[in-house]
Design a protein around this motif. Structure first.
Motif, short mmCIF file in Angstrom:
data_model
loop_
_atom_site.label_atom_id
_atom_site.label_comp_id
_atom_site.label_asym_id
_atom_site.label_seq_id
_atom_site.Cartn_x
_atom_site.Cartn_y
_atom_site.Cartn_z
N ARG A 44 0.87 -1.04 0.05
CA ARG A 44 -0.08 0.08 0.08
C ARG A 44 1.00 1.37 0.00
O ARG A 44 0.78 2.29 -0.58
N VAL A 45 1.91 1.35 0.73
CA VAL A 45 2.75 2.48 0.66
C VAL A 45 3.57 2.73 -0.58
O VAL A 45 3.54 3.59 -1.36
N LEU A 46 3.89 1.54 -1.25
CA LEU A 46 4.57 1.58 -2.28
C LEU A 46 3.60 1.92 -3.47
O LEU A 46 3.95 2.70 -4.49
N ALA A 47 2.50 1.73 -3.58
CA ALA A 47 1.50 2.19 -4.40
C ALA A 47 1.27 3.64 -4.20
O ALA A 47 0.95 4.36 -5.24
N ILE A 48 1.15 4.22 -2.95
CA ILE A 48 1.00 5.79 -2.74
C ILE A 48 2.44 6.19 -3.44
O ILE A 48 2.37 7.26 -4.12
N ALA A 64 14.72 -0.78 6.73
CA ALA A 64 15.74 -1.56 5.77
C ALA A 64 14.99 -2.11 4.56
O ALA A 64 15.21 -1.72 3.32
N ARG A 65 14.09 -2.94 4.70
CA ARG A 65 13.15 -3.55 3.66
C ARG A 65 12.54 -2.39 3.00
O ARG A 65 12.69 -2.48 1.61
N LEU A 66 11.90 -1.57 3.44
CA LEU A 66 10.86 -0.49 2.51
C LEU A 66 12.01 0.33 2.08
O LEU A 66 11.58 0.69 0.82
N VAL A 67 12.94 0.65 2.69
CA VAL A 67 13.81 1.68 1.93
C VAL A 67 14.46 0.98 0.54
O VAL A 67 14.46 1.89 -0.29
N GLU A 68 14.76 -0.10 0.69
CA GLU A 68 15.39 -0.66 -0.28
C GLU A 68 14.22 -0.85 -1.71
O GLU A 68 14.70 -0.64 -2.79
N ARG A 69 12.98 -1.27 -1.22
CA ARG A 69 12.19 -1.29 -2.10
C ARG A 69 11.81 0.15 -2.73
O ARG A 69 11.43 0.20 -4.03
N VAL A 70 11.66 1.12 -1.90
CA VAL A 70 11.40 2.58 -2.51
C VAL A 70 12.77 3.02 -3.18
O VAL A 70 12.47 3.53 -4.44
N LEU A 71 13.93 2.47 -3.11
CA LEU A 71 14.80 3.19 -3.74
C LEU A 71 15.26 2.23 -5.20
O LEU A 71 16.01 2.74 -6.13
N GLY A 72 14.34 1.36 -5.10
CA GLY A 72 14.16 0.73 -6.61
C GLY A 72 13.26 1.81 -7.58
O GLY A 72 13.34 1.32 -8.79
N ARG A 73 12.62 2.72 -7.20
CA ARG A 73 11.68 3.39 -7.76
C ARG A 73 12.34 4.85 -8.00
O ARG A 73 12.03 5.89 -8.73
#
Lengths: 318, 318
Positions: free
Chosen positions: B163-167, B194-203
């Motif tokens: 949900r965070v990534l969709a926003i 760490a997990r969420l930062v890594e996923r967002v830094l893919g974007r």
């Protein structure tokens, strides 16, 4: 990939030190009854190790002058090790007689701090400890050696790592195989912690190493994670974060047990400790001590302690 | 081998948020003069980004009702970006007119929190933000999109990462390329961060990602290190650790700027910020606000602020 905390499945052992490091600088006298009740409650909360008192000069630390009576009156739980802090032979004899399960010998890596706290040179502390070893030989009583100011000294500043390692080696050489590295006034940082833990774990197993952090500059739990990541598995902590620094009025004390246990639960590290019980105990500390305590989770609750939305509060009040 | 903080040579950018997130829940009215003085002092302490106010309903946050006057009166330092927090189009128009350099649009990942704070659904916040984008198009004013409660909601509990990534994706899709992930009530833990930062830094690049942590449960600086280790380089922090949580009376607020800068100095991460100046400013906050503040380093001093040994104090007093 999760960069931090590779082996988070391994249990983290918390040694509760509020009865000793937490209470020792409290200006309010905590009656023996209350100390015994605190330790008995801690014994039923899942701890396997509790530092229950110290055997130092009653003039130096009057708050803990009833150590022998405390040890005599606590209800010992099977599987819990009750530790006493010891500065010298006289203290060791008193703690041994009082029935402590473990004597935690303490000296500072800093000459100035050792002179200020123990009134002797580091060499004299170590010589006294060598004389203590025979006292417990052949008994069930174990010994632990603490290196205070291992990450910095409030008088001298930086402490050379090789000096800390030399003291660890001395402890090992005289037959004291369990070691605590203590950040007495909260000067450690995570990089330094990781480096020193790795070096010390080249000398003894993780089961024999304890890290003792203070949160004086807000880095206590970050230092725990750095130490855990580097292989450390045993940590001192004090209920409510008791144990402020004499040089920093208003600053935090020891790392807070319930904040540490909450962190472990959130990231999936097992501690075996009952967090709701800890929080309830911590919330009673202000009434016992006459002041607020630094711990955060007792104020904020756990993540799972949810709040009603504003419109739910309004309808409940209506 | 040092397990943590592999790329510690990369600068960490601190966005100071005390004038906004720090002051917004203070019960004492801070006069406009004092707000302007605070921001002007921050401007000279080395910050490149300061969140100077918010343009929300004065009924909702009366403490910040003088936002336009504050923006009109601060002395702008070249190279400093002065940010305004914005919940909706009305706020965006007012902040734009007031001369904010950047509009920080805020909505919550949690429907319940968005309804409680913004009085609308998440979808309606996002639709309003899409209408704001043309307002700044072709101007020097930049936009940042904040996802509040990105690591947990005090009403709903856990927030799904997808949900965070969709926003985040929605912000990017409507042309808002800079993102803040906010741990609004201090529920984040280092593994999750760490997990969420890594996923967002893919974007999006690290230069376009800000992490906003609160120290409500004592994990603020541990979360910073986890985020930094995962590649994040920009962090919100508040002088003195101002900005307590409405659900946790007595708990810590935002991560404390001077504690963060002290950590960076100790582990060798450059921030460009003048720590002694910050500490001096933080020590004046209790007089301004009428209460103690949570920051630790302002109470304890830096590691290099050494203390005289007891016998030196005695001879000095003699």
């Amino acid at each position: 990939m999760i960069p931090m905390i590779r082996n988070f499945s391994e249990r983290l052992i918390v040694q509760e030190v509020a009865p000793r490091d937490g209470l020792q600088i409290e200006p309010t006298w905590v009656p023996t009854d209350a100390k015994v009740a605190l330790i008995d409650q801690l014994s039923s909360a899942g701890f396997t190790r509790i530092e229950a008192g110290s055997f130092v000069s009653p003039k130096a630390i009057p708050a803990l002058r009833d150590g022998a009576e405390v040890f005599a009156r606590i209800r010992r739980q099977p599987g819990v090790v009750y530790v006493a802090l010891i500065p010298n032979m006289r203290g060791a004899q008193r703690a041994f007689q009082a029935g402590a399960d473990e004597l935690n010998l303490v000296m500072s890596a800093s000459q100035t701090h050792n002179r200020a706290n123990m009134r002797m040179r580091c060499e004299d502390s170590l010589a006294a400890f060598a004389d203590i070893v025979p006292l417990t030989a052949g008994t069930a009583v174990t010994l632990n050696g603490t290196v205070a100011t291992a990450f910095g000294c409030p008088f001298e500043g930086a402490i050379d790592e090789d000096r800390v390692l030399a003291i660890v080696d001395h402890y090992l050489a005289i037959g004291i195989g369990a070691i605590t590295l203590a950040d007495t006034t909260g000067m450690a940082n995570p990089r330094q912690v990781a480096r020193l833990v790795e070096r010390v774990l080249g000398r003894l197993p993780a089961s024999a190493l304890t890290l003792h952090f203070h949160n004086t500059r807000g880095l206590g739990l970050a230092n725990v994670l750095a130490a855990y990541e580097a292989g450390a598995r045993r940590f001192d902590a004090a209920l409510g974060g008791l144990g402020g620094c004499p040089f920093a009025p208003g600053a935090s004390g020891n790392i807070c047990t319930e904040d540490l246990v909450n962190l472990c639960q959130e990231i999936g590290i097992e501690t075996g400790i009952d967090l709701p019980k800890l929080i309830a105990m911590s919330r009673r500390l202000p009434a016992l001590l006459g002041h607020e305590v630094p711990g955060q989770v007792a104020k904020a609750g756990r993540n799972c302690d949810l709040h009603p939305a504003p419109w739910e509060r309004e309808s409940a009040a209506a």
